[in-house]
Write a protein that holds these residues in place. Structure first.
Motif, PDB file in Angstrom:
ATOM      1  N   ALA A  11       0.841  -1.200   0.000  1.00  0.00           N
ATOM      2  CA  ALA A  11       0.000   0.000   0.000  1.00  0.00           C
ATOM      3  C   ALA A  11       0.882   1.259   0.000  1.00  0.00           C
ATOM      4  O   ALA A  11       0.569   2.247  -0.681  1.00  0.00           O
ATOM      5  CB  ALA A  11      -0.923   0.002   1.217  1.00  0.00           C
ATOM      6  N   ILE A  12       1.988   1.224   0.747  1.00  0.00           N
ATOM      7  CA  ILE A  12       2.910   2.359   0.781  1.00  0.00           C
ATOM      8  C   ILE A  12       3.664   2.474  -0.538  1.00  0.00           C
ATOM      9  O   ILE A  12       3.863   3.575  -1.062  1.00  0.00           O
ATOM     10  CB  ILE A  12       3.886   2.220   1.975  1.00  0.00           C
ATOM     11  CG1 ILE A  12       3.116   2.253   3.301  1.00  0.00           C
ATOM     12  CG2 ILE A  12       4.944   3.330   1.952  1.00  0.00           C
ATOM     13  CD1 ILE A  12       3.927   1.837   4.513  1.00  0.00           C
ATOM     14  N   ARG A  13       4.051   1.332  -1.102  1.00  0.00           N
ATOM     15  CA  ARG A  13       4.763   1.352  -2.386  1.00  0.00           C
ATOM     16  C   ARG A  13       3.893   1.930  -3.497  1.00  0.00           C
ATOM     17  O   ARG A  13       4.392   2.620  -4.393  1.00  0.00           O
ATOM     18  CB  ARG A  13       5.227  -0.063  -2.759  1.00  0.00           C
ATOM     19  CG  ARG A  13       6.435  -0.512  -1.944  1.00  0.00           C
ATOM     20  CD  ARG A  13       6.898  -1.895  -2.320  1.00  0.00           C
ATOM     21  NE  ARG A  13       7.373  -1.956  -3.702  1.00  0.00           N
ATOM     22  CZ  ARG A  13       7.850  -3.061  -4.268  1.00  0.00           C
ATOM     23  NH1 ARG A  13       7.912  -4.186  -3.576  1.00  0.00           N
ATOM     24  NH2 ARG A  13       8.261  -3.039  -5.510  1.00  0.00           N
ATOM     25  N   ARG A  14       2.590   1.671  -3.449  1.00  0.00           N
ATOM     26  CA  ARG A  14       1.685   2.220  -4.468  1.00  0.00           C
ATOM     27  C   ARG A  14       1.650   3.750  -4.433  1.00  0.00           C
ATOM     28  O   ARG A  14       1.267   4.384  -5.412  1.00  0.00           O
ATOM     29  CB  ARG A  14       0.270   1.656  -4.290  1.00  0.00           C
ATOM     30  CG  ARG A  14       0.117   0.225  -4.801  1.00  0.00           C
ATOM     31  CD  ARG A  14      -1.338  -0.170  -4.919  1.00  0.00           C
ATOM     32  NE  ARG A  14      -2.009  -0.267  -3.631  1.00  0.00           N
ATOM     33  CZ  ARG A  14      -2.040  -1.361  -2.878  1.00  0.00           C
ATOM     34  NH1 ARG A  14      -1.426  -2.464  -3.284  1.00  0.00           N
ATOM     35  NH2 ARG A  14      -2.683  -1.356  -1.729  1.00  0.00           N
ATOM     36  N   LEU A  15       2.054   4.321  -3.311  1.00  0.00           N
ATOM     37  CA  LEU A  15       2.106   5.782  -3.181  1.00  0.00           C
ATOM     38  C   LEU A  15       3.457   6.342  -3.638  1.00  0.00           C
ATOM     39  O   LEU A  15       3.685   7.546  -3.582  1.00  0.00           O
ATOM     40  CB  LEU A  15       1.842   6.193  -1.727  1.00  0.00           C
ATOM     41  CG  LEU A  15       0.438   5.886  -1.200  1.00  0.00           C
ATOM     42  CD1 LEU A  15       0.373   6.080   0.308  1.00  0.00           C
ATOM     43  CD2 LEU A  15      -0.603   6.754  -1.897  1.00  0.00           C
ATOM     44  N   GLY A  16       4.345   5.467  -4.075  1.00  0.00           N
ATOM     45  CA  GLY A  16       5.625   5.908  -4.623  1.00  0.00           C
ATOM     46  C   GLY A  16       6.786   5.882  -3.656  1.00  0.00           C
ATOM     47  O   GLY A  16       7.856   6.443  -3.943  1.00  0.00           O
ATOM     48  N   TYR A  17       6.625   5.223  -2.502  1.00  0.00           N
ATOM     49  CA  TYR A  17       7.680   5.145  -1.497  1.00  0.00           C
ATOM     50  C   TYR A  17       8.245   3.723  -1.421  1.00  0.00           C
ATOM     51  O   TYR A  17       7.654   2.788  -1.950  1.00  0.00           O
ATOM     52  CB  TYR A  17       7.135   5.551  -0.130  1.00  0.00           C
ATOM     53  CG  TYR A  17       6.630   6.982  -0.074  1.00  0.00           C
ATOM     54  CD1 TYR A  17       7.492   8.030   0.230  1.00  0.00           C
ATOM     55  CD2 TYR A  17       5.288   7.277  -0.312  1.00  0.00           C
ATOM     56  CE1 TYR A  17       7.035   9.342   0.293  1.00  0.00           C
ATOM     57  CE2 TYR A  17       4.817   8.581  -0.250  1.00  0.00           C
ATOM     58  CZ  TYR A  17       5.694   9.610   0.049  1.00  0.00           C
ATOM     59  OH  TYR A  17       5.244  10.896   0.109  1.00  0.00           O
ATOM     60  N   SER A  18       9.387   3.595  -0.752  1.00  0.00           N
ATOM     61  CA  SER A  18      10.057   2.290  -0.636  1.00  0.00           C
ATOM     62  C   SER A  18      10.272   1.936   0.835  1.00  0.00           C
ATOM     63  O   SER A  18      11.363   2.150   1.393  1.00  0.00           O
ATOM     64  CB  SER A  18      11.407   2.316  -1.368  1.00  0.00           C
ATOM     65  OG  SER A  18      11.215   2.611  -2.729  1.00  0.00           O
ATOM     66  N   PRO A  19       9.239   1.395   1.494  1.00  0.00           N
ATOM     67  CA  PRO A  19       9.367   1.060   2.917  1.00  0.00           C
ATOM     68  C   PRO A  19      10.195  -0.203   3.139  1.00  0.00           C
ATOM     69  O   PRO A  19      10.341  -1.039   2.244  1.00  0.00           O
ATOM     70  CB  PRO A  19       7.913   0.824   3.338  1.00  0.00           C
ATOM     71  CG  PRO A  19       7.248   0.344   2.089  1.00  0.00           C
ATOM     72  CD  PRO A  19       7.911   1.067   0.955  1.00  0.00           C
ATOM     73  N   ILE A  20      10.737  -0.304   4.333  1.00  0.00           N
ATOM     74  CA  ILE A  20      11.526  -1.477   4.734  1.00  0.00           C
ATOM     75  C   ILE A  20      10.863  -2.115   5.945  1.00  0.00           C
ATOM     76  O   ILE A  20      10.490  -1.422   6.896  1.00  0.00           O
ATOM     77  CB  ILE A  20      12.974  -1.072   5.086  1.00  0.00           C
ATOM     78  CG1 ILE A  20      13.681  -0.493   3.864  1.00  0.00           C
ATOM     79  CG2 ILE A  20      13.754  -2.255   5.652  1.00  0.00           C
ATOM     80  CD1 ILE A  20      15.003   0.186   4.187  1.00  0.00           C
ATOM     81  N   ILE A  21      10.713  -3.431   5.921  1.00  0.00           N
ATOM     82  CA  ILE A  21      10.218  -4.191   7.076  1.00  0.00           C
ATOM     83  C   ILE A  21      11.424  -4.701   7.849  1.00  0.00           C
ATOM     84  O   ILE A  21      12.285  -5.381   7.286  1.00  0.00           O
ATOM     85  CB  ILE A  21       9.339  -5.376   6.626  1.00  0.00           C
ATOM     86  CG1 ILE A  21       8.101  -4.867   5.866  1.00  0.00           C
ATOM     87  CG2 ILE A  21       8.912  -6.221   7.832  1.00  0.00           C
ATOM     88  CD1 ILE A  21       7.289  -5.987   5.213  1.00  0.00           C
ATOM     89  N   THR A  22      11.530  -4.350   9.131  1.00  0.00           N
ATOM     90  CA  THR A  22      12.724  -4.735   9.884  1.00  0.00           C
ATOM     91  C   THR A  22      12.474  -4.716  11.386  1.00  0.00           C
ATOM     92  O   THR A  22      11.515  -4.100  11.860  1.00  0.00           O
ATOM     93  CB  THR A  22      13.906  -3.793   9.543  1.00  0.00           C
ATOM     94  OG1 THR A  22      15.097  -4.287  10.159  1.00  0.00           O
ATOM     95  CG2 THR A  22      13.632  -2.378  10.047  1.00  0.00           C
ATOM     96  N   ARG A  23      13.390  -5.386  12.114  1.00  0.00           N
ATOM     97  CA  ARG A  23      13.468  -5.279  13.573  1.00  0.00           C
ATOM     98  C   ARG A  23      14.803  -4.683  13.991  1.00  0.00           C
ATOM     99  O   ARG A  23      15.100  -4.610  15.188  1.00  0.00           O
ATOM    100  CB  ARG A  23      13.339  -6.669  14.212  1.00  0.00           C
ATOM    101  CG  ARG A  23      11.999  -7.323  14.026  1.00  0.00           C
ATOM    102  CD  ARG A  23      11.967  -8.698  14.668  1.00  0.00           C
ATOM    103  NE  ARG A  23      10.751  -9.403  14.291  1.00  0.00           N
ATOM    104  CZ  ARG A  23      10.478 -10.659  14.595  1.00  0.00           C
ATOM    105  NH1 ARG A  23      11.359 -11.374  15.277  1.00  0.00           N
ATOM    106  NH2 ARG A  23       9.354 -11.214  14.215  1.00  0.00           N
TER     107      ARG A  23
END
Length: 196
Positions: A19-31
């Motif tokens: 959903a965030i990528r569709r807005l043009g951003y590149s999120p990272i999933i991490t701990r």
């Protein structure tokens, strides 16, 4: 912009990421603490029980990191509830205590639990998070517990009883619904958060 989704081990991580990528951003999933500390925006998603989620955060040494984070944080569903002091679902469990209130089981009378499906929100206070979102816009909910209305509630919803749909305290935001599953208004809300 560094956008981090905290890996709480829950099922909705990738739907939020997309959903965030569709807005043009590149999120990272991490701990990873170093990555989280350098985030410009932080998402705290959650599905399941507070006990499991808090245990995951303890194992990753993330409790103090989240509590002391100074940039915008958004808790989603259970992630919103974790911002509170404690939950009726897990008596005795200490949560993040960012918002000094509690989570209780929905008092729905004869309605079914969990509350699942689309429901409108009632906007109580202006917020940058709600830019271009009109009163009574509909979002997708899945939950059995909720935060009662309190001074940090900026939008409420009704399902047998009124409860907090969105809370805001300083740089912390919480939404009881799933914006990543809530169509155009959900996308707008995520966009608003990323632009705060």
């Amino acid at each position: 912009m560094n956008i981090i989704i905290i890996d709480t081990g829950c099922a909705n991580l990738y739907s939020l990421k997309y959903a965030i990528r569709r807005l043009g951003y590149s999120p990272i999933i991490t701990r990873e603490i170093d990555l989280i500390l350098n985030a410009d925006k932080l998402f705290l998603p959650g599905v399941g029980t507070p006990k499991t989620a808090i245990q995951q955060l303890h194992l990753s040494n993330l409790i103090k990191v989240i509590k002391n984070f100074k940039k915008p944080v958004m808790g989603i569903c259970l992630g919103m509830q974790l911002l509170c002091s404690y939950s009726q679902e897990c008596p005795g469990l200490k949560m993040l205590n960012v918002i000094d209130t509690f989570v209780s089981k929905l008092k729905v009378d004869k309605l079914s639990i969990p509350h699942t499906g689309w429901n409108e929100i009632i906007i109580n206070n202006n917020s940058k998070l709600l830019r271009n979102i009109s009163n009574k816009s509909r979002f997708y909910f899945v939950h059995s517990y909720a935060i009662e209305i309190n001074k940090y509630t900026i939008a409420s919803a009704y399902y047998g009883t009124f409860f907090s749909a969105i809370v805001e305290k300083n740089n912390f935001f919480g939404v009881q619904f799933h914006p990543e599953k809530s169509g155009e208004y959900g996308a707008q809300l995520i966009k608003n958060f990323l632009e705060i």
